[in-house]
Design an enzyme around this catalytic site. Sequence first.
Site, mmCIF file in Angstrom:
data_model
loop_
_atom_site.group_PDB
_atom_site.id
_atom_site.type_symbol
_atom_site.label_atom_id
_atom_site.label_comp_id
_atom_site.label_asym_id
_atom_site.label_seq_id
_atom_site.Cartn_x
_atom_site.Cartn_y
_atom_site.Cartn_z
ATOM 1 N N ASP A 142 0.861 -1.179 0.000
ATOM 2 C CA ASP A 142 0.000 0.000 0.000
ATOM 3 C C ASP A 142 0.897 1.230 0.000
ATOM 4 O OD1 ASP A 142 -2.416 -1.401 0.080
ATOM 5 O OD2 ASP A 142 -2.414 -1.494 2.269
ATOM 6 N N ASP B 39 -13.549 -3.481 -0.876
ATOM 7 C CA ASP B 39 -13.326 -3.223 0.544
ATOM 8 C C ASP B 39 -14.686 -3.340 1.212
ATOM 9 O OD1 ASP B 39 -10.673 -2.659 -0.036
ATOM 10 O OD2 ASP B 39 -11.050 -0.507 -0.248
#
Length: 268
Positions: free
Chosen positions: A24, A143
Amino acid sequence: MPWETNDNLGDDILLTKRIIPCLDMIRGRVVKGTSFTDLRDTGDPVEMAAFYYREGADEIVLLDIGATIEARETMVNVVERVSEQVFVPLTVGGGVRNTDDIRRMLAAGADKTSINTAAVHNPHIVAEGAERFGSQCIVLAIDAREVAGSKPRRWEVLTHGGRTPAGLDAVQWARQAVELGAGEILLTSYDADGSQKGYDLELTRAVSTAVNVPVVASGGAGHLDHVYQVLTYGKADAILAASIFHFRTYSIVQVKEYLMAKGIPVRY
């Protein structure tokens, strides 16, 4: 515990399972946090990707998690530099808004593109991307956060780096996206992300059994048994992990050796 059952696992574990580190990235640096917050700098994406490639990663996922929030494109130069160092499939996401962005990422060296917010706002981008570049290049990132008090359990899709509820059921959205042409699902539990308390097994199982494409489980890995659980009871095809690799809790080799000892086929 539900993961201790072994119902209908035979066909699932015959397929080789993939171990995938996730990078990330914000402003060109790799970060890690909990439920997408409290982010800590963990290193340079090019150096880390090269390290994981040498260590035996089956794939690398590079997510520019600040791109959508900051309304900018994914950092193409980072993708180019990473692709020069790794020779396993590279998935790139964050700030991918249309098929031109997909083309740009693929031209920079990505093998797949991960799409979340843009696909929720315009599902046709999935169909367009699959038609232009092939379903194998289109990864739908989901998500998902559990809907409080739901019985049976339900999960809602989040966009903008976990900040915005989309009002979509995660399982139904996964099924719709696959019908549109998505070739893979990257499924992250918002609730479990960074907790190192284990993947959301029920969420992963629900999505994995609802679609006929590979599901990559993400969010919550903290122990080797968590990986085993999500590949067996959760029926995932691959695992994505960050904390256990970034902070050297376990190496990729240790994860693979553990799974092999458990009878799970991995690339070694």
